[in-house]
Write an enzyme that holds these catalytic residues in place. Structure first.
Site, short mmCIF file in Angstrom:
data_model
loop_
_atom_site.label_atom_id
_atom_site.label_comp_id
_atom_site.label_asym_id
_atom_site.label_seq_id
_atom_site.Cartn_x
_atom_site.Cartn_y
_atom_site.Cartn_z
N GLY A 132 0.83 -1.20 0.00
CA GLY A 132 0.00 0.00 0.00
C GLY A 132 0.86 1.25 0.00
N SER A 133 0.43 2.25 0.77
CA SER A 133 1.08 3.56 0.70
C SER A 133 2.49 3.59 1.25
CB SER A 133 0.21 4.60 1.42
OG SER A 133 -1.00 4.78 0.74
#
Length: 572
Positions: A284-285
């Protein structure tokens, strides 16, 4: 007289038969029967090797070998009427199956059968006090884990046969186990060792000890913190890693739920592995820092580069959006990272080619094993650009459609913290011989992945993430400058092969002090079900607790410098 002569001849004939047979036995076939008699009297006994200890960086034992006994039987000395009494006494005392024990005591054609290994000396003394004919003990060793479940996912365990079956106990079994010896001795009909009989011996060779880079107090704190958060959030599992970015040394590797290697058979087999390297997840981020490194090194992007970022952007026939609805924002690239905007990251990633993005991910360690000596490590998933679908480059830019293990992701942030120099993660510090002589492991590989300038700029931008305007104010530590990044990635639902209903991976990775990084802490929670599933809420508080303790235990003072002013909103 005639009858007497016939009788004398018959007696002489019989005596000649006896004499002939005696000559045959003592001369012609003497070697055969001597060898058979020796074989019946000889018994080979295994001389177990002392298994090497596993210790933390300061020599505290994590796995150790202690004195034990093996219980054996000579079935030929146990009368059939006495077998049930022996079974009734030994089975409950040694935790053996009565039916199996009866079969062992009833064996024919052998004078030696092992009944149990690793028996505590006090239990062995109880067994010998019963004075059962044909039951004896031999000295050996058993494995003990003095800290119970602490670092069990890393250390593993030794099974009932004395062989490493999980973790480092398995992967480094040849180093730890040494070489067993043997002794052949003559045993009398009563089962006693004949003192002046034949005796041959090959001594055992003790194993070497393993010294790890883990630190016991820090490992304990990390383990306690992640276990507490897994329970609080109802997460499926969780991991915490503490790493020195300058040396690559892993100071703590905790996972939950775990197991007690002293009683591994009582736990779920699925917990016996090393989830820190075996479990792959989409970052993810937290993976956006790699995209940031690529566009700043090769795409001409700077922290002040402005972007007008909408909530949603359409690429071909696919829509991508940020985690929260918002009106179009005018953000700097530093602001894009601070607010963890998927759309802004996609816009920045268009300044480089898919091949450049792929190569930067490879340079940071994606798609390849870390080299740690833990079994079953996954390299994660990173396909080359020629296998990407038309829109794959966009989710890859913000950390989806690729997967990593926890150590790989911690290494990414260690590389940023170390001025762009990637130092291979290290778990084994070296080996210790029988004479306590320490032999260090080879130095880890070092490679400049991005320039020091770019690493410094990304570090400053990551400080913006922990401000009140960023996504992780809960990661702030009073008196210290903290840099880091949240991650909230969707998990693929195996029932549909889509993200819908699969849950989330909440993570946070960061380092401190931000202007003189000495420690990296990375936290991952898989599928938290209670409370917020965002990395800034579920994972960042664990980061704060573990990092605060690590800074104190390592005696790292605040630098006292002022944090940079991060311009999040672009000026028109």
């Amino acid at each position: 007289m005639k009858r007497l002569n016939v009788g004398l001849l018959a007696v002489a004939f019989v005596l000649s038969l006896f004499a002939g047979r005696l000559v045959q036995l003592q001369t012609i076939e003497s070697g055969k029967y001597t060898e058979e008699a020796m074989r019946q009297r000889m018994q080979e006994i295994t001389l177990p090797a002392v298994r090497g200890d596993i210790t933390d960086a300061k020599g505290n034992p994590l796995a150790m070998t202690v004195e034990a006994r093996a219980i054996y039987a000579d079935p030929s000395l146990i009368r059939s009427g006495k077998r049930q009494a022996v079974v009734n006494a030994l089975a409950p005392t040694l935790g053996l199956n009565p039916a199996t024990l009866m079969k062992q005591l009833s064996k024919t054609g052998t004078r030696f059968v092992y009944l149990a290994h690793g028996v505590r000396p006090d239990q062995a003394r109880l067994v010998t006090s019963w004075n059962f004919p044909g039951i004896g003990t031999l000295p050996e060793y058993r494995r003990e884990y003095p800290n119970d479940s602490l670092a069990a996912g890393v250390i593993g365990f030794v099974n009932d046969t004395g062989k490493g079956a999980a973790g480092l106990e398995s992967s480094l079994n040849d180093v730890l186990a040494g070489r067993a010896g043997w002794q052949r001795v003559e045993i009398s009909l009563e089962g006693q060792h004949i003192p002046m009989g034949e005796d041959q011996k090959r001594p055992s060779v003790p194993g070497r000890g393993i010294r790890l880079t883990l630190e016991l107090d820090l490992q304990f704190m990390a383990q306690e913190a992640i276990e507490k958060q897994v329970r609080a959030t109802g997460a499926r599992s969780g991991t915490v890693i503490v790493m020195d970015p300058r040396t690559g040394r892993l100071l703590a590797m905790a996972s939950a739920p775990g197991f007690d290697p002293n009683r591994y058979a009582e736990s779920d087999r699925s917990r016996w592995g090393s989830p820190l390297v075996q479990d792959a997840y989409e970052p993810g981020s937290t993976g956006k820092v790699v995209t940031a490194a690529a566009v700043m090194e090769h795409g001409g992007v700077t922290p002040q580069t402005p972007y007008t970022v909408p909530y949603m952007i359409k690429k071909y026939d696919v829509k991508f959006h940020d985690s929260h609805p918002h009106a179009p924002e005018r953000l700097t690239f530093a602001g894009v990272l601070a607010k963890s905007s998927n759309v802004g990251t996609i816009m920045a990633s268009e300044s480089i080619t898919p091949q450049r993005l792929y190569q930067t991910l490879r340079d940071f360690g994606f798609g390849q094993k870390t080299g740690l000596q833990l079994p079953g490590e996954t390299p994660g998933l990173l396909e080359p650009p020629n296998k990407w679908w038309g829109t794959d480059r966009y989710p890859i830019a913000f950390g989806q459609t690729v997967s990593v293990n926890a150590v790989q992701m911690a290494s990414v942030y260690a590389t940023i913290a170390n001025g762009g120099v990637r130092v291979a993660p290290t778990l084994v510090e070296g080996t210790v011989g029988e004479d306590d002589r320490f032999t260090p492991a080879p130095a880890p590989q070092r490679r400049q992945v991005i320039s020091r300038k770019t690493a410094r700029q990304i570090s400053d931008m990551l400080e913006g993430v922990t401000t009140d305007e960023g996504t992780a104010p809960k990661a702030q530590i009073k008196g210290y400058r903290v840099a880091g990044k949240t991650g909230t990635a969707e998990i693929v639902n195996p029932r549909c092969g889509c993200y819908r209903g699969g849950g989330y991976t909440a993570s946070f990775a960061g380092f401190a002090p931000a202007d003189d990084p000495q420690l990296v802490v990375q936290v991952v929670l898989q599928d938290p079900k209670r409370g917020s599933h965002y990395g800034g809420d579920a994972a960042a508080p664990v980061f704060k607790d573990v990092m605060s303790f690590a800074l104190q235990s390592q005696k790292i003072p605040p630098t006292g410098s002022r944090p940079p002013i991060i311009q999040i909103h672009a000026r028109d």
